[in-house]
Design an enzyme around this catalytic site. Structure first.
Site, short mmCIF file in Angstrom:
data_model
loop_
_atom_site.label_atom_id
_atom_site.label_comp_id
_atom_site.label_asym_id
_atom_site.label_seq_id
_atom_site.Cartn_x
_atom_site.Cartn_y
_atom_site.Cartn_z
N ASP A 182 -0.87 -0.65 -7.64
CA ASP A 182 -0.82 0.74 -7.16
C ASP A 182 -0.55 0.75 -5.66
O ASP A 182 0.29 1.49 -5.15
CB ASP A 182 -2.13 1.48 -7.47
CG ASP A 182 -3.33 0.83 -6.81
OD1 ASP A 182 -3.40 -0.42 -6.77
OD2 ASP A 182 -4.21 1.55 -6.31
N TYR A 183 -1.28 -0.12 -4.98
CA TYR A 183 -1.18 -0.19 -3.53
C TYR A 183 0.21 -0.65 -3.08
O TYR A 183 0.85 -0.04 -2.23
CB TYR A 183 -2.25 -1.15 -3.01
CG TYR A 183 -2.37 -1.18 -1.52
CD1 TYR A 183 -3.07 -0.18 -0.85
CD2 TYR A 183 -1.77 -2.19 -0.77
CE1 TYR A 183 -3.18 -0.19 0.51
CE2 TYR A 183 -1.87 -2.20 0.61
CZ TYR A 183 -2.59 -1.20 1.24
OH TYR A 183 -2.67 -1.22 2.60
N CYS A 184 0.69 -1.73 -3.68
CA CYS A 184 2.00 -2.27 -3.28
C CYS A 184 3.12 -1.27 -3.56
O CYS A 184 4.00 -1.08 -2.74
CB CYS A 184 2.27 -3.58 -4.01
SG CYS A 184 1.16 -4.87 -3.46
N SER A 186 2.88 1.96 -3.66
CA SER A 186 2.80 3.08 -2.72
C SER A 186 3.26 2.66 -1.33
O SER A 186 3.88 3.43 -0.61
CB SER A 186 1.38 3.62 -2.66
OG SER A 186 0.52 2.67 -2.07
N LYS A 187 2.97 1.42 -0.96
CA LYS A 187 3.36 0.98 0.38
C LYS A 187 4.86 0.73 0.49
O LYS A 187 5.47 0.99 1.51
CB LYS A 187 2.57 -0.29 0.77
CG LYS A 187 1.11 0.02 1.08
CD LYS A 187 0.99 1.03 2.21
CE LYS A 187 -0.45 1.28 2.60
NZ LYS A 187 -0.59 2.31 3.64
#
Ligand code: NAG
Ligand code: NAG
Length: 320
Positions: A182-184, A186-187
């Site tokens: 999720d983080y990757c 979004s980044k």
């Protein structure tokens, strides 16, 4: 003929910038003064956001602090005021665009001027395996880390119309690691947004607006608590001290540097990803222990979530 001349100019410019930037590694250019600028920081209640608020205050800027947690945001404001700085706080949920629009208007009304520097710092991570991660948490990560970048444009809509505007900064961590998809995702989206905006500003010749993309390695703010790479490698690449990270980012902002990776060693993964076969990157990941570095982090998150859920009523935890 014109084409050939342009080509020659372009090649000369490319070489010029390579040389100039190499020189800049040793001889840092002078930083620009920002006293009196109005700086808005999202996620100002925690880790890097709070440190950014303090650093901008040191430079004589006035800060506008946004955070969803009003008590931690007030603590940041208190620290700023103790330093003799000016701070205003707003409790804002950046995932809610109406809330962002309303508060952008409020800031303008309260302070009587537009924000001139924007630090998109708010960020969250779910900390779950792909299949375990609840839909709301995936959406939440995308909304905080990516969608919010669009909503804050209302802070200074003049950005596309005049020559006198804000400077934008995004804090990002652009390594792809397993278990934080999720983080990757979004980044990567945030980086795409940032680069496209930077090109747009140049293409439209919007002068005076500078962008800085900050890509720090894992910072020791507790956001990725437990995350661990191979010990021998960690000697060279320990989690970043938050203060060091913010100082480096500040320096990049103050010299209008478009991209900064902190520490410098982390420029390498960019290069490797582009140049080496996928499998080579995989074995390098495995060697460094990056492939499984998030396993202990997931366990930490699980523990925290269960403590939190016992204490409250099952609301998932999010960390800023
Ligand atoms: C808000 O911040 C305070 C102070 O830092 C902290 O104790 C509290 O747990 C935070 N609340 C939430 C919902 O995260
Ligand atoms: C940001 O933009 C303002 C114009 O609104 C300009 O005066 C200032 O020099 C810029 N500051 C930074 C830190 O980029």
């Amino acid at each position: 003929m014109i084409f050939l001349m342009d080509l020659q100019m372009m090649i000369l410019d490319v070489i010029y910038f390579i040389l100039r930037n190499s020189v800049r590694i040793v001889m840092r250019p002078r930083t620009k003064p920002i006293d009196g600028e109005l700086v808005l920081i999202t996620g100002a209640g925690g880790g890097l956001g709070r440190l950014f608020a303090q650093e901008f205050t040191k430079q004589g800027a006035e800060v506008v602090l946004w955070d969803i947690n009003s008590s931690s945001n007030e603590q940041t404001a208190k620290l700023v005021r103790e330093m003799g700085g000016k701070a205003s706080t707003y409790t804002v949920d950046v995932t809610n665009k109406e809330d962002v629009y309303r508060n952008a208007d409020l800031v303008r009304k309260d302070l009587g001027r537009d924000v001139t520097i924007l630090v998109n710092n708010a960020g969250v991570v779910a900390g779950e395996r792909m299949l375990d991660c609840p839909d709301e948490m995936v959406e939440r990560t995308m909304k905080v880390n990516c969608h919010a970048l669009f909503w804050v444009r209302t802070l200074n809509p003049l950005v596309y119309k005049t020559n006198d505007i804000s400077n934008m900064t995004s804090a990002n961590f652009v390594e792809c690691l397993s278990l934080v998809n999720d983080y990757c995702a979004s980044k990567f989206a945030a980086v795409g947004f940032h680069e496209s905006l930077a090109h747009e500003l140049l293409a439209e010749q919007v002068e005076g607006v500078k962008t800085t993309l900050v890509c720090p390695y894992i910072v020791d703010t507790g956001m990725f608590e437990g995350c661990k790479i191979r010990e021998e490698v960690e000697l060279f690449l320990p989690p970043l001290e938050p203060q060091y990270c913010v100082e480096q980012a500040m320096n990049a902002i103050l010299i209008d540097q478009p991209l900064v990776c902190i520490p410098r060693l982390t420029y390498l993964p960019f290069l490797f990803r582009a140049l080496l076969p996928w499998e080579s990157n995989v074995v390098a990941y495995r060697f460094m222990g990056s492939d499984k570095c998030m396993y202990p982090f997931i366990d930490t998150m699980k523990k925290q979530a269960s403590n939190f859920n016992e204490a409250t009523s099952g609301i998932p935890t999010y960390k800023f």
